[in-house]
Design a protein around this motif. Structure first.
Motif, PDB file in Angstrom:
ATOM      1  N   VAL A   1      -0.587 -11.651 -20.164  1.00 50.46           N
ATOM      2  CA  VAL A   1      -0.123 -12.793 -20.147  1.00 50.46           C
ATOM      3  C   VAL A   1       1.304 -13.161 -20.517  1.00 50.46           C
ATOM      4  N   VAL A   2       1.926 -12.662 -21.895  1.00 54.10           N
ATOM      5  CA  VAL A   2       2.919 -12.408 -22.469  1.00 54.10           C
ATOM      6  C   VAL A   2       4.120 -11.692 -21.612  1.00 54.10           C
ATOM      7  N   ALA A   3       3.720 -10.459 -20.910  1.00 53.21           N
ATOM      8  CA  ALA A   3       4.484 -10.717 -20.327  1.00 53.21           C
ATOM      9  C   ALA A   3       5.151 -11.018 -19.148  1.00 53.21           C
ATOM     10  N   VAL A   4       4.482 -11.520 -18.412  1.00 51.16           N
ATOM     11  CA  VAL A   4       5.190 -12.427 -17.503  1.00 51.16           C
ATOM     12  C   VAL A   4       5.419 -13.807 -17.643  1.00 51.16           C
ATOM     13  N   SER A   5       5.678 -14.198 -19.043  1.00 46.02           N
ATOM     14  CA  SER A   5       5.407 -15.831 -19.025  1.00 46.02           C
ATOM     15  C   SER A   5       6.235 -15.867 -20.352  1.00 46.02           C
ATOM     16  N   VAL A   6       7.648 -15.554 -20.377  1.00 46.99           N
ATOM     17  CA  VAL A   6       8.542 -16.468 -21.158  1.00 46.99           C
ATOM     18  C   VAL A   6       7.877 -17.397 -22.446  1.00 46.99           C
ATOM     19  N   SER A   7       7.487 -18.985 -21.424  1.00 47.10           N
ATOM     20  CA  SER A   7       6.684 -20.286 -22.536  1.00 47.10           C
ATOM     21  C   SER A   7       6.031 -19.336 -22.985  1.00 47.10           C
ATOM     22  N   CYS A   8       4.893 -18.475 -22.749  1.00 47.43           N
ATOM     23  CA  CYS A   8       3.347 -18.276 -22.907  1.00 47.43           C
ATOM     24  C   CYS A   8       4.253 -17.211 -23.714  1.00 47.43           C
ATOM     25  N   ALA A   9       5.463 -16.425 -24.036  1.00 43.41           N
ATOM     26  CA  ALA A   9       5.556 -15.389 -24.717  1.00 43.41           C
ATOM     27  C   ALA A   9       6.426 -15.960 -26.466  1.00 43.41           C
ATOM     28  N   GLY A  10       6.547 -17.213 -26.166  1.00 43.42           N
ATOM     29  CA  GLY A  10       7.140 -18.225 -27.311  1.00 43.42           C
ATOM     30  C   GLY A  10       6.760 -18.963 -28.025  1.00 43.42           C
ATOM     31  N   GLU A  11       6.643 -20.079 -28.269  1.00 40.15           N
ATOM     32  CA  GLU A  11       5.566 -20.834 -28.680  1.00 40.15           C
ATOM     33  C   GLU A  11       4.905 -21.905 -28.026  1.00 40.15           C
ATOM     34  N   GLY A  12       3.910 -21.404 -26.601  1.00 40.34           N
ATOM     35  CA  GLY A  12       3.505 -21.425 -25.720  1.00 40.34           C
ATOM     36  C   GLY A  12       1.781 -21.087 -26.010  1.00 40.34           C
ATOM     37  N   CYS A  13       1.503 -21.940 -27.024  1.00 38.91           N
ATOM     38  CA  CYS A  13       0.220 -21.211 -27.941  1.00 38.91           C
ATOM     39  C   CYS A  13      -1.096 -21.493 -27.046  1.00 38.91           C
ATOM     40  N   LEU A  14      -0.576 -22.467 -26.330  1.00 34.19           N
ATOM     41  CA  LEU A  14      -1.821 -23.274 -26.366  1.00 34.19           C
ATOM     42  C   LEU A  14      -2.494 -23.007 -24.264  1.00 34.19           C
ATOM     43  N   PRO A  15      -1.372 -22.485 -23.855  1.00 34.79           N
ATOM     44  CA  PRO A  15      -1.096 -22.078 -22.777  1.00 34.79           C
ATOM     45  C   PRO A  15      -1.552 -20.343 -22.724  1.00 34.79           C
TER      46      PRO A  15
ATOM     47  N   SER B   1       9.827 -15.622 -30.661  1.00 36.45           N
ATOM     48  CA  SER B   1       9.496 -14.661 -28.756  1.00 36.45           C
ATOM     49  C   SER B   1       9.051 -13.683 -29.634  1.00 36.45           C
ATOM     50  N   GLU B   2       7.994 -12.472 -28.979  1.00 37.82           N
ATOM     51  CA  GLU B   2       7.633 -11.249 -29.195  1.00 37.82           C
ATOM     52  C   GLU B   2       7.588 -10.150 -28.335  1.00 37.82           C
ATOM     53  N   PRO B   3       7.590  -9.527 -28.505  1.00 39.93           N
ATOM     54  CA  PRO B   3       7.920  -8.073 -27.391  1.00 39.93           C
ATOM     55  C   PRO B   3       7.565  -8.232 -26.096  1.00 39.93           C
ATOM     56  N   ARG B   4       8.206  -7.949 -24.554  1.00 44.34           N
ATOM     57  CA  ARG B   4       7.033  -8.574 -23.849  1.00 44.34           C
ATOM     58  C   ARG B   4       6.585  -7.423 -23.173  1.00 44.34           C
ATOM     59  N   PRO B   5       5.484  -7.089 -23.151  1.00 54.16           N
ATOM     60  CA  PRO B   5       5.020  -5.422 -22.766  1.00 54.16           C
ATOM     61  C   PRO B   5       5.117  -5.086 -21.296  1.00 54.16           C
ATOM     62  N   ARG B   6       5.036  -4.510 -20.255  1.00 48.58           N
ATOM     63  CA  ARG B   6       5.023  -4.340 -19.114  1.00 48.58           C
ATOM     64  C   ARG B   6       3.363  -4.795 -18.683  1.00 48.58           C
ATOM     65  N   VAL B   7       3.647  -5.174 -17.338  1.00 46.60           N
ATOM     66  CA  VAL B   7       2.115  -4.873 -16.804  1.00 46.60           C
ATOM     67  C   VAL B   7       2.852  -4.799 -15.221  1.00 46.60           C
TER      68      VAL B   7
END
Length: 139
Positions: free
Chosen positions: A65-79, A7-13
């Motif tokens: 997208v990475v900021a608001v979704s934990v699954s997209c911040a991790g291994e969810g490359c397709l979504p 999981s990468e650092p999650r920026p703010r939105v």
């Protein structure tokens, strides 16, 4: 699609931009369950009339997208890639190049977006593209 990815650092939105990102992430999760031909058809339709996205626009959309979704911040490359492309279209009227690809040694599949000919926010790895939805050039 899965690639070992921490999981990468999650920026703010900004709070007023979050609802649009949540909607796009929800749509991307639903679309990611569809067969590749339907994903390509939906994204081809979404890109109609859009100009090519800049690297800055694509990075801003991906970061949101990475900021608001934990699954997209991790291994969810397709979504993550679908949502970032759709958000780029929604916010900027622009379309990045959306790609999926594979590598053979060791085998892995991945999805990402590109702008200005470079992957946006992805670790350095070489994948052979299998599906591509580039910007539609209408001048």
């Amino acid at each position: 699609m899965s690639v070992p990815f921490t999981s990468e650092p999650r920026p703010r939105v900004a709070w007023y931009r979050r609802p649009a990102v949540w909607v796009v992430v929800g749509i991307a999760h639903l679309l990611a369950r569809e067969p590749p031909s339907r994903i390509r058809a939906a994204l081809t339709l979404a890109r109609r009339g859009a100009r090519p996205a800049t690297a800055g626009q694509a990075k801003t959309a991906r970061d949101a997208v990475v900021a608001v979704s934990v699954s997209c911040a991790g291994e969810g490359c397709l979504p993550r890639s679908i949502a970032a492309a759709l958000l780029c279209r929604l916010w900027y009227g622009a379309w990045p190049t959306w790609r999926t690809g594979v590598r053979l040694h060791p085998f892995a599949a991945h999805a990402w977006i590109e702008a200005d000919g470079h992957p946006i926010g992805e670790p350095p790895a070489r994948y052979e593209p299998t599906l591509t939805v580039p910007p539609a050039y209408h001048y």
